[in-house]
Scaffold this motif. Sequence first.
Motif, PDB file in Angstrom:
ATOM      1  N   GLU A   1       0.230 -35.468  22.850  1.00 23.21           N
ATOM      2  CA  GLU A   1       0.046 -35.674  21.398  1.00 23.21           C
ATOM      3  C   GLU A   1      -0.255 -37.125  21.046  1.00 23.21           C
ATOM      4  OE1 GLU A   1       3.041 -32.976  19.068  1.00 23.21           O
ATOM      5  OE2 GLU A   1       4.139 -34.074  20.622  1.00 23.21           O
ATOM      6  N   ALA A   2       0.142 -38.037  21.914  1.00 24.35           N
ATOM      7  CA  ALA A   2       0.004 -39.466  21.562  1.00 24.35           C
ATOM      8  C   ALA A   2       0.048 -40.312  22.834  1.00 24.35           C
ATOM      9  CB  ALA A   2       1.139 -39.872  20.621  1.00 24.35           C
ATOM     10  N   VAL A   3      -0.504 -41.518  22.725  1.00 19.95           N
ATOM     11  CA  VAL A   3      -0.465 -42.484  23.832  1.00 19.95           C
ATOM     12  C   VAL A   3       0.231 -43.741  23.319  1.00 19.95           C
ATOM     13  CG1 VAL A   3      -1.808 -43.827  25.491  1.00 19.95           C
ATOM     14  CG2 VAL A   3      -2.724 -41.686  24.607  1.00 19.95           C
ATOM     15  N   GLN A   4       1.176 -44.278  24.104  1.00 11.97           N
ATOM     16  CA  GLN A   4       1.834 -45.495  23.617  1.00 11.97           C
ATOM     17  C   GLN A   4       0.831 -46.650  23.635  1.00 11.97           C
ATOM     18  OE1 GLN A   4       5.338 -46.575  25.787  1.00 11.97           O
ATOM     19  NE2 GLN A   4       4.362 -46.479  27.788  1.00 11.97           N
ATOM     20  N   GLY A   5       1.086 -47.620  22.759  1.00  6.76           N
ATOM     21  CA  GLY A   5       0.185 -48.775  22.714  1.00  6.76           C
ATOM     22  C   GLY A   5       0.485 -49.726  23.867  1.00  6.76           C
ATOM     23  N   HIS A   6      -0.451 -50.605  24.151  1.00  5.57           N
ATOM     24  CA  HIS A   6      -0.181 -51.601  25.185  1.00  5.57           C
ATOM     25  C   HIS A   6      -0.699 -52.958  24.746  1.00  5.57           C
ATOM     26  CE1 HIS A   6      -4.317 -50.416  26.620  1.00  5.57           C
ATOM     27  NE2 HIS A   6      -4.421 -51.710  26.794  1.00  5.57           N
ATOM     28  N   SER A   7      -0.051 -53.991  25.336  1.00  9.65           N
ATOM     29  CA  SER A   7      -0.420 -55.375  24.997  1.00  9.65           C
ATOM     30  C   SER A   7      -0.280 -56.187  26.282  1.00  9.65           C
ATOM     31  CB  SER A   7       0.549 -55.865  23.923  1.00  9.65           C
ATOM     32  OG  SER A   7       0.369 -57.237  23.679  1.00  9.65           O
TER      33      SER A   7
ATOM     34  N   ASN B   1       3.986 -49.582  16.990  1.00 11.62           N
ATOM     35  CA  ASN B   1       3.177 -50.804  16.948  1.00 11.62           C
ATOM     36  C   ASN B   1       4.016 -52.010  16.566  1.00 11.62           C
ATOM     37  OD1 ASN B   1       0.628 -51.874  17.463  1.00 11.62           O
ATOM     38  ND2 ASN B   1       0.161 -51.982  15.275  1.00 11.62           N
ATOM     39  N   GLU B   2       4.981 -51.808  15.655  1.00 14.03           N
ATOM     40  CA  GLU B   2       5.820 -52.923  15.182  1.00 14.03           C
ATOM     41  C   GLU B   2       6.660 -53.476  16.336  1.00 14.03           C
ATOM     42  OE1 GLU B   2       5.087 -54.551  12.697  1.00 14.03           O
ATOM     43  OE2 GLU B   2       6.732 -55.936  13.186  1.00 14.03           O
TER      44      GLU B   2
ATOM     45  N   CYS C   1      -4.099 -63.020  25.068  1.00 11.31           N
ATOM     46  CA  CYS C   1      -3.977 -61.562  25.054  1.00 11.31           C
ATOM     47  C   CYS C   1      -5.235 -60.989  25.686  1.00 11.31           C
ATOM     48  CB  CYS C   1      -3.825 -61.052  23.619  1.00 11.31           C
ATOM     49  SG  CYS C   1      -3.668 -59.251  23.550  1.00 11.31           S
ATOM     50  N   VAL C   2      -5.132 -60.359  26.853  1.00  7.87           N
ATOM     51  CA  VAL C   2      -6.328 -59.886  27.557  1.00  7.87           C
ATOM     52  C   VAL C   2      -6.656 -58.437  27.213  1.00  7.87           C
ATOM     53  CG1 VAL C   2      -6.241 -61.516  29.465  1.00  7.87           C
ATOM     54  CG2 VAL C   2      -4.981 -59.354  29.650  1.00  7.87           C
ATOM     55  N   SER C   3      -5.706 -57.731  26.620  1.00  2.96           N
ATOM     56  CA  SER C   3      -6.018 -56.372  26.181  1.00  2.96           C
ATOM     57  C   SER C   3      -4.919 -55.923  25.226  1.00  2.96           C
ATOM     58  CB  SER C   3      -6.054 -55.399  27.372  1.00  2.96           C
ATOM     59  OG  SER C   3      -6.196 -54.070  26.897  1.00  2.96           O
ATOM     60  N   ARG C   4      -5.333 -55.262  24.171  1.00 13.43           N
ATOM     61  CA  ARG C   4      -4.308 -54.722  23.266  1.00 13.43           C
ATOM     62  C   ARG C   4      -4.824 -53.444  22.648  1.00 13.43           C
ATOM     63  NH1 ARG C   4      -1.504 -53.972  18.767  1.00 13.43           N
ATOM     64  NH2 ARG C   4       0.611 -54.852  18.743  1.00 13.43           N
ATOM     65  N   HIS C   5      -3.961 -52.434  22.570  1.00 15.96           N
ATOM     66  CA  HIS C   5      -4.375 -51.250  21.839  1.00 15.96           C
ATOM     67  C   HIS C   5      -3.167 -50.636  21.168  1.00 15.96           C
ATOM     68  CE1 HIS C   5      -6.377 -47.630  20.566  1.00 15.96           C
ATOM     69  NE2 HIS C   5      -7.464 -48.334  20.701  1.00 15.96           N
ATOM     70  N   ALA C   6      -3.302 -50.379  19.891  1.00 16.27           N
ATOM     71  CA  ALA C   6      -2.178 -49.812  19.138  1.00 16.27           C
ATOM     72  C   ALA C   6      -1.901 -48.397  19.635  1.00 16.27           C
ATOM     73  CB  ALA C   6      -2.531 -49.785  17.652  1.00 16.27           C
TER      74      ALA C   6
ATOM     75  N   ASP D   1      -8.865 -43.420  28.502  1.00 16.59           N
ATOM     76  CA  ASP D   1     -10.059 -43.518  27.664  1.00 16.59           C
ATOM     77  C   ASP D   1      -9.904 -42.685  26.393  1.00 16.59           C
ATOM     78  OD1 ASP D   1     -11.701 -43.680  30.731  1.00 16.59           O
ATOM     79  OD2 ASP D   1     -11.910 -45.248  29.201  1.00 16.59           O
ATOM     80  N   ALA D   2      -9.102 -41.614  26.489  1.00 18.28           N
ATOM     81  CA  ALA D   2      -8.924 -40.747  25.309  1.00 18.28           C
ATOM     82  C   ALA D   2      -8.384 -41.534  24.122  1.00 18.28           C
ATOM     83  CB  ALA D   2      -7.983 -39.596  25.644  1.00 18.28           C
ATOM     84  N   GLN D   3      -7.620 -42.603  24.378  1.00 14.61           N
ATOM     85  CA  GLN D   3      -7.061 -43.314  23.225  1.00 14.61           C
ATOM     86  C   GLN D   3      -8.165 -44.071  22.483  1.00 14.61           C
ATOM     87  OE1 GLN D   3      -4.681 -45.781  26.136  1.00 14.61           O
ATOM     88  NE2 GLN D   3      -4.339 -46.985  24.332  1.00 14.61           N
ATOM     89  N   MET D   4      -9.264 -44.374  23.191  1.00 17.47           N
ATOM     90  CA  MET D   4     -10.413 -44.973  22.512  1.00 17.47           C
ATOM     91  C   MET D   4     -11.216 -43.870  21.810  1.00 17.47           C
ATOM     92  SD  MET D   4     -10.716 -48.102  22.613  1.00 17.47           S
ATOM     93  CE  MET D   4      -9.376 -49.139  23.135  1.00 17.47           C
ATOM     94  N   MET D   5     -11.385 -42.746  22.530  1.00 14.74           N
ATOM     95  CA  MET D   5     -12.218 -41.667  21.980  1.00 14.74           C
ATOM     96  C   MET D   5     -11.587 -41.074  20.718  1.00 14.74           C
ATOM     97  SD  MET D   5     -14.763 -41.862  23.867  1.00 14.74           S
ATOM     98  CE  MET D   5     -15.725 -40.413  23.380  1.00 14.74           C
ATOM     99  N   ALA D   6     -10.283 -41.278  20.554  1.00  7.67           N
ATOM    100  CA  ALA D   6      -9.620 -40.786  19.330  1.00  7.67           C
ATOM    101  C   ALA D   6     -10.184 -41.480  18.094  1.00  7.67           C
ATOM    102  CB  ALA D   6      -8.120 -41.007  19.421  1.00  7.67           C
TER     103      ALA D   6
END
Length: 423
Positions: free
Chosen positions: A212-218, A296-297, A324-329, A362-367
């Motif tokens: 249902e969801a993907v955790q964010g990463h930083s 995200n917080e 920060c080399v990569s971040r996605h909520a 990749d699905a978290q981008m395709m969302a």
Amino acid sequence: MTTTDRSGRVIDRHRLLARLQELGEIGKEPSGGRTRLALTSEDKEARDRVVMWLEEAGAQVRVDRIGNIYGLVDGEVRDAPVMIGSHIDTVPCAGAYDGCYGVVAGIEVLQTLIQRRERLRRRVIVAAFTNEEGVRFAPDLLGSRVLAKDTALNDALAISARDGALVGEELQRIGYAGETSPWELLPGVFVELHIEQGPLLDAAGIPIGVVEAVQGHSWWRVTIEGAANHAGTTPMDARRDAGAAAMSLATKIMRRASDAHVPNVATVGTMTLEPNVINIVPGRATFTIDFRDHRNETLRNAERQLEEGLRELQGMGLRTSSECVSRHAPVRFDAGLCALLEALSAELGLPARRMLSGASHDAQMMAGVCPTAMIFVPSHLGISHNPREHTEPDALARGADLLLYTVLRLASDAGGRDGIAGI
Ligand code: HGY
Ligand code: MN
Ligand code: MN
């Protein structure tokens, strides 16, 4: 137990397993793992094999300008295709299934559709995205980020690896600087089949995860500069020891994650001390941090605490820098599509549970492009990013059957949201 839907349509499990085995041999090392970093010669060899299988299957093949590979089978309409897929680049010393399973199963689905001459309302596409892992080129998820316009195409082509190689030049070198615009084949719906890479399904004995969801990463790269000095003559209170500073900051970060799960997980995966000599106080330390959380917080708080920690070190006379080399909520997937995956699992007699993905995909981008969801199959003992990564053949076949069944439903001409059946 393999699954067959009411019409007896199933994938060819022997072909699926044989191809996974064959792909897993590319970039193989004595350790038993395989390494195919994005756009290396090993990645090229794997890409060539995927293109060969797509051509064998009778699919049309396209490569876009960021090197994403697509296999297409046409339906009555071409707009808003049904897209499946994942990635074939790996981390160093990887297992055989991370990403590869979703691409090889996707090829299997297309080959089954073509062999059975399925009448499709919608075009079906399988994608192999460029640089999902982000090991050689940052950020990760690069091929799908460009599709989702999270990273501009020209910026992506200009990204350089730590060895100085540029994405655009490496795509040219390996023959995957495609002509197709990344936005020519934008899907109306996307489903990614992937191994869980965690322990939940395996421990519960459940064959299918509906994600249902993907955790964010930083992801951060931190540099601390102090003063190299003699290890024997320099008193402890007279040192500006970059190594000691890095280790103490890293320990604080790890302790917060372990004790308070703030964030859920934190990893210091690399640390370099310079000049890296036994009898010299390190003058420079570089390390990376991988924060992950479904809130995200909380991710933001972890980033703020990192900045605070660096400010404290500056107060002790050290110089610091961080990038920060990569971040996605965190991302939530499409509720309608998740419900469909759950219903189709039930129709196939496959127990399923809803879950969060700890790993990025990749699905978290395709969302950000279209209604998206994921299907997981179990990982033995939750092991991944490790040559011991393993998923039982039956589980691999069941997941691919469910993917076939899902594609048949989504590509059929039954009505649905945006004209896409079932959601
Ligand atoms: O890092 C991840 O979660 C993924 O394997 N790229
Ligand atoms: Mn991975
Ligand atoms: Mn993956």
